[in-house]
Scaffold this active site. Structure first.
Site, PDB file in Angstrom:
ATOM      1  N   ASN A 126       0.799  -1.221   0.000  1.00 52.55           N
ATOM      2  CA  ASN A 126       0.000   0.000   0.000  1.00 52.55           C
ATOM      3  C   ASN A 126       0.833   1.273   0.000  1.00 52.55           C
ATOM      4  O   ASN A 126       0.408   2.291  -0.533  1.00 52.55           O
ATOM      5  CB  ASN A 126      -0.935   0.003   1.222  1.00 52.55           C
ATOM      6  CG  ASN A 126      -1.584   1.354   1.449  1.00 52.55           C
ATOM      7  OD1 ASN A 126      -2.496   1.750   0.723  1.00 52.55           O
ATOM      8  ND2 ASN A 126      -1.102   2.090   2.444  1.00 52.55           N
ATOM      9  N   TYR A 189       4.254   9.351 -10.658  1.00 47.98           N
ATOM     10  CA  TYR A 189       3.239   8.588  -9.929  1.00 47.98           C
ATOM     11  C   TYR A 189       2.443   7.696 -10.877  1.00 47.98           C
ATOM     12  O   TYR A 189       2.258   6.501 -10.623  1.00 47.98           O
ATOM     13  CB  TYR A 189       2.293   9.539  -9.196  1.00 47.98           C
ATOM     14  CG  TYR A 189       1.158   8.841  -8.491  1.00 47.98           C
ATOM     15  CD1 TYR A 189       1.347   8.231  -7.252  1.00 47.98           C
ATOM     16  CD2 TYR A 189      -0.112   8.761  -9.059  1.00 47.98           C
ATOM     17  CE1 TYR A 189       0.308   7.574  -6.603  1.00 47.98           C
ATOM     18  CE2 TYR A 189      -1.149   8.110  -8.424  1.00 47.98           C
ATOM     19  CZ  TYR A 189      -0.933   7.516  -7.194  1.00 47.98           C
ATOM     20  OH  TYR A 189      -1.968   6.853  -6.561  1.00 47.98           O
ATOM     21  N   LYS A 193       2.167   3.526 -11.107  1.00 52.71           N
ATOM     22  CA  LYS A 193       0.934   2.756 -10.965  1.00 52.71           C
ATOM     23  C   LYS A 193       0.650   1.897 -12.197  1.00 52.71           C
ATOM     24  O   LYS A 193       0.048   0.823 -12.084  1.00 52.71           O
ATOM     25  CB  LYS A 193      -0.235   3.689 -10.648  1.00 52.71           C
ATOM     26  CG  LYS A 193      -0.121   4.336  -9.271  1.00 52.71           C
ATOM     27  CD  LYS A 193      -0.008   3.304  -8.151  1.00 52.71           C
ATOM     28  CE  LYS A 193       0.085   3.919  -6.780  1.00 52.71           C
ATOM     29  NZ  LYS A 193       0.162   2.923  -5.685  1.00 52.71           N
TER      30      LYS A 193
END
Length: 289
Positions: A126, A189, A193
């Site tokens: 996470n 980012y 992902k």
């Protein structure tokens, strides 16, 4: 409500023809259950936001939980908050930087030596950081984001997957991806992902023959401190098709399901909890250079 807020809502109505509402969500949270009874979970980045809520939901489902974070004070505070919910929750906190790959083996040995922890059979990747827009990102910032969000996930999954295989553990790896994994990639980012989404597929294919289940959850805009200010309880997000943010509790409910035995036939999947962001619209994110 401030005059500024009234003006903003009035302008929204005049310009778009739709009112801007103060939105809250009636969220159904799983009642205490035994879906994860006898299980032990390692949740990275578990001191706040989605990670904290997943840890809380796992404890409520009967699991033992170890959370990680970079700040010991925040770790201690989060563990204390979880213990306040129910005093017999077995929760531990370990200081660990997800970008410091060389520390993983030592930290994992520390975890396995904790009192009442015999094995780990759930890993939730996470921990993550936002940012890195191509228009102004530096190399140092880029490396920090990629190392935390993708490189750390890769090597921690390698470590845990090997541990599962060698010890014949019927384990789970759950990766927290993002609606950004579906967007045109213009930031560190978003690139990270995209990598997590692809890695989830690869790990699932590699590990399935060893009874190791790998899946992911891709949240869209979520009501955490990354997006909302501490004193802001309005989860309205007009640019998202559902008109609001997801809540960490909603993500946590799905995390319990996917890592329980009810989710064993879901393999290599990403559950998109985005409210439509990234799936049917990119309008919730500004693209400019």
């Amino acid at each position: 409500m401030s005059i500024k807020t009234y003006i903003k809502r009035g302008l929204t109505y005049l310009l778009k023809g739709v009112p801007e509402y103060h939105i809250t969500a009636n969220i159904t949270t799983l009642a205490p259950n035994n879906l994860l009874k006898g299980r032990t979970a390692l949740v990275t980045g578990g001191t706040s936001g989605i990670g904290f809520e997943i840890a809380k939901a796992f404890l409520s489902a009967g699991a033992k939980v170890i959370i990680t974070g970079r700040n010991q004070e925040r770790i201690n505070k989060s563990c204390a908050q979880l213990k306040e919910i129910k005093s017999d929750y077995l929760i531990y906190g370990i200081q660990m930087d997800n970008s410091n790959i060389s520390s993983f083996k030592e930290k994992f040995e520390e975890i396995l030596n904790l009192k009442n922890i015999s094995e780990i059979d759930i890993l939730v990747n996470n921990a993550g950081v936002l940012g890195g827009d191509i228009k102004d990102v530096t190399e140092v910032e880029y490396d920090q984001i990629i190392n935390t969000n993708l490189k750390g996930v890769f090597f921690l999954s390698q470590l845990i997957g090997t541990y599962y295989k060698e010890n014949k553990i019927k384990g789970n790896i759950l990766n927290i991806a993002s609606s950004s994994s579906l967007r045109p990639a213009a930031s560190a980012y978003t690139i990270s992902k995209w990598g997590v989404r692809g890695l989830t597929l690869g790990l699932a294919k590699l590990f399935a023959p060893y009874n190791i289940t790998v899946n992911g959850i891709a949240p869209g805009p979520t009501a955490t401190k990354m997006i909302l200010k501490d004193d802001n309880i309005n989860i309205a997000f007009p640019k998202n098709p559902i008109g609001r943010c997801a809540t960490p509790e909603e993500i946590a409910n799905m995390a319990v399901f996917l890592t329980s035995n009810m989710g064993r036939t879901i393999v290599g999947d990403i559950i998109y909890m985005t409210g439509g962001a990234g799936l049917i619209t990119f309008d919730d994110v500004n693209y400019n250079f």
